[in-house]
Design a protein around this motif. Structure first.
Motif, mmCIF file in Angstrom:
data_model
loop_
_atom_site.group_PDB
_atom_site.id
_atom_site.type_symbol
_atom_site.label_atom_id
_atom_site.label_comp_id
_atom_site.label_asym_id
_atom_site.label_seq_id
_atom_site.Cartn_x
_atom_site.Cartn_y
_atom_site.Cartn_z
ATOM 1 N N VAL A 173 33.536 -20.062 68.690
ATOM 2 C CA VAL A 173 33.972 -18.795 68.095
ATOM 3 C C VAL A 173 34.784 -19.110 66.845
ATOM 4 N N LEU A 174 34.318 -18.653 65.709
ATOM 5 C CA LEU A 174 35.036 -18.897 64.453
ATOM 6 C C LEU A 174 36.037 -17.774 64.208
ATOM 7 N N ALA A 175 37.305 -18.126 64.180
ATOM 8 C CA ALA A 175 38.364 -17.132 63.938
ATOM 9 C C ALA A 175 39.348 -17.711 62.934
ATOM 10 N N THR A 205 41.732 -20.339 53.887
ATOM 11 C CA THR A 205 41.016 -20.995 52.786
ATOM 12 C C THR A 205 39.504 -20.843 52.881
ATOM 13 N N GLY A 206 39.047 -20.026 53.824
ATOM 14 C CA GLY A 206 37.594 -19.808 53.936
ATOM 15 C C GLY A 206 36.852 -21.031 54.432
ATOM 16 N N SER A 207 37.497 -21.812 55.308
ATOM 17 C CA SER A 207 36.861 -23.077 55.703
ATOM 18 C C SER A 207 35.546 -22.861 56.436
ATOM 19 N N ALA A 208 35.369 -21.695 57.068
ATOM 20 C CA ALA A 208 34.124 -21.467 57.819
ATOM 21 C C ALA A 208 32.942 -21.088 56.917
ATOM 22 N N LEU A 380 26.972 -19.336 68.442
ATOM 23 C CA LEU A 380 27.988 -19.099 67.403
ATOM 24 C C LEU A 380 28.441 -17.641 67.316
ATOM 25 N N TYR A 381 29.748 -17.458 67.367
ATOM 26 C CA TYR A 381 30.379 -16.133 67.231
ATOM 27 C C TYR A 381 31.386 -16.191 66.082
ATOM 28 N N ALA A 382 31.704 -15.012 65.535
ATOM 29 C CA ALA A 382 32.778 -14.944 64.531
ATOM 30 C C ALA A 382 33.464 -13.597 64.635
ATOM 31 N N GLY A 383 34.755 -13.599 64.371
ATOM 32 C CA GLY A 383 35.509 -12.338 64.391
ATOM 33 C C GLY A 383 36.667 -12.404 63.420
#
Ligand SMILES: Cc1cc2nc3c(=O)[nH]c(=O)nc-3n(C[C@H](O)[C@H](O)[C@H](O)COP(=O)(O)OP(=O)(O)OC[C@H]3O[C@@H](n4cnc5c(N)ncnc54)[C@H](O)[C@@H]3O)c2cc1C
Length: 422
Positions: A173-175, A205-208, A380-383
């Motif tokens: 999960v990208l957070a 910093t927008g690393s994802a 892969l998830y993101a929130g």
């Protein structure tokens, strides 16, 4: 929030890799205002609201109908998570009936009793996480890469003490929030905002973004930000967004009124201020407005910083503004239906700033990142600020509370989704 919800499944092992608690997250420096429609806190205060009304307000501000399913999904869980914070986690929640915001048809910002803001909220959530036997919180462990096998995300690489470690995971999960702290990305996507004050944390910093891009994820609304037109010049603190609803007026560098102060949210007002000479305006209010707002963490910070001037009477105010007393009196004339200010006055010069970005990865209503063909990238998830937010294509579409709604709402949805899958 994702970890707290997912860890309710005792068969799941959850690891939270945090770049640096010391460096900080926006949630912890936020005001901690949680937007939710239809909570028992609202009902007890006689406020009629619902997730549908909340979603309608957000969409009316953003105009982003394409994103309506996500907005509705988040508004649906918002009252659940606010009540859960209070009832299960013992967080002292109250409805901010005194926190009116532009575009919010009824009061729906929930806050902590004592108004200490996001720092208290994050400390509370992290303490709850620390109690869970199946969660590891690993600090000073930035993620530097995703592990991808046959198009599916199967883990990640973290850096600890200069060493890289590969971690296998059933789901990632990208957070990691957005990119407002990355000047090059801001120049690429948000150049029209000029060179605003930045009021967020250095870790955004927008690393994802490169990881998502390499998986073929698509991005939306990359030019939109959570802006603030309430940043005090030379101090970087903010004054309360409730001030204009308590009679505060904005005057330009020549001491003239130039805007209906209640007609804009603070993000939209940032754009109005950027167009003013000197990119600033004088906000003037009185003792009644001060009494109604002084307990917010923003006003406490501004007062402690010496960012607010006290002026006993009209001549003193006029002198501070550099205009004649009769010009100051004319400028303070209330708009129709509004309250007249009375001496003594308070004054702060305010300018525009950026707090966080709102553009991000396209996800479905369960937070799964969508790949090039519109189907979910396995694993892969993101929130939160990593996913596309709720402001629509422009910063002026941001509604108060959208940021934490996207962070905690997706945390809730994704965590429950993972727990249900086991
Ligand atoms: C001053 C201010 C006031 C605000 N007030 C409010 C408010 O009252 N209500 C509201 O709804 N919104 C508010 N917001 C917006 C809100 O704070 C954000 O929208 C929200 O915190 C975004 O949540 P997030 O989890 O995506 O990011 P964050 O809360 O910023 O957390 C991201 C985390 O990811 C970590 N991280 C980053 N990169 C990596 C990496 N490579 N590896 C590991 N970890 C990484 C960071 O260290 C950080 O801990 C405010 C914002 C600011 C700046």
């Amino acid at each position: 929030m994702t970890a707290l919800r997912a860890a309710r499944d005792p068969d799941l092992v959850v690891a939270v890799f945090e770049r640096s608690v010391r460096e900080g997250c926006n949630a912890a420096i936020s005001s901690g205002s949680l937007a939710a429609g239809g909570t028992r806190f609202q009902r007890e205060a006689g406020i009629e609201d619902s997730p549908a009304r909340h979603a309608a307000d957000i969409l009316a501000a953003s105009g982003d109908e394409e994103w309506a399913p996500v907005v509705r999904a988040l508004c649906d869980v918002a009252p659940l998570l606010v009540e859960w914070l209070a009832d299960e986690l013992g967080y002292p929640v109250e409805i901010g009936a005194d926190m009116p915001r532009a575009g919010m048809s009824v009061p729906r910002l929930h806050t902590d009793v004592g108004r200490l803001g996001g720092g208290r909220l994050m400390a509370h959530l992290r303490a709850a996480l620390a109690d869970l036997p199946n969660v590891a919180f690993v600090d000073e462990a930035p993620v530097v890469e995703l592990v991808v096998e046959d198009g599916a995300v199967t883990g990640l690489v973290v850096e600890q003490n200069g060493e890289r470690q590969r971690v296998r995971a059933g789901s990632v999960v990208l957070a990691t929030d957005g990119f407002a702290a990355a000047p090059a990305l801001m120049a690429e996507h948000c150049a029209d905002l000029g060179t605003p004050f930045y009021g967020g944390v250095s870790s955004a910093t927008g690393s994802a973004l490169p990881w998502l891009a390499s998986l073929g994820a698509t991005f939306r609304n990359m030019g939109a930000c959570l802006r603030s037109g309430l940043v005090v010049v030379d101090h970087g603190t903010r004054v309360s967004p409730a001030l204009p609803f308590n009679g505060a007026v904005l005057l330009d560098a020549e001491g003239r009124r130039f805007v209906d102060e209640e007609a804009h949210g603070y993000s939209s007002m940032a754009g109005v201020l950027r167009d003013q000479p000197g990119e600033r305006a004088a906000m003037v209010w009185d003792a009644e407005a001060m009494d109604a707002t002084r307990h917010s963490e923003m006003m406490r910070d501004s007062l402690a910083a010496g960012a607010i001037r006290d002026l006993p009477d009209l001549p003193a105010l006029a002198a501070a503004l550099g205009v004649a007393p009769d010009a100051a009196a004319a400028a303070l004339e209330p708009l129709p239906g509004r309250r007249a200010l009375a001496a003594p006055y308070h004054l702060a010069w305010v300018t525009h700033g950026v707090l966080a970005t709102q553009g991000g990865a396209v996800v479905d209503t369960t937070g799964r990142v969508l790949g090039p063909a519109g189907s979910p990238v396995p694993g892969l998830y993101a929130g939160g600020g990593t996913a596309c937010g709720l402001a629509g294509p422009s910063s002026s579409g941001y509604s108060s509370g959208n940021g934490l709604l996207s962070a905690f709402g997706f945390g809730w949805i994704i965590g429950d989704h993972l727990a249900a899958r086991g």
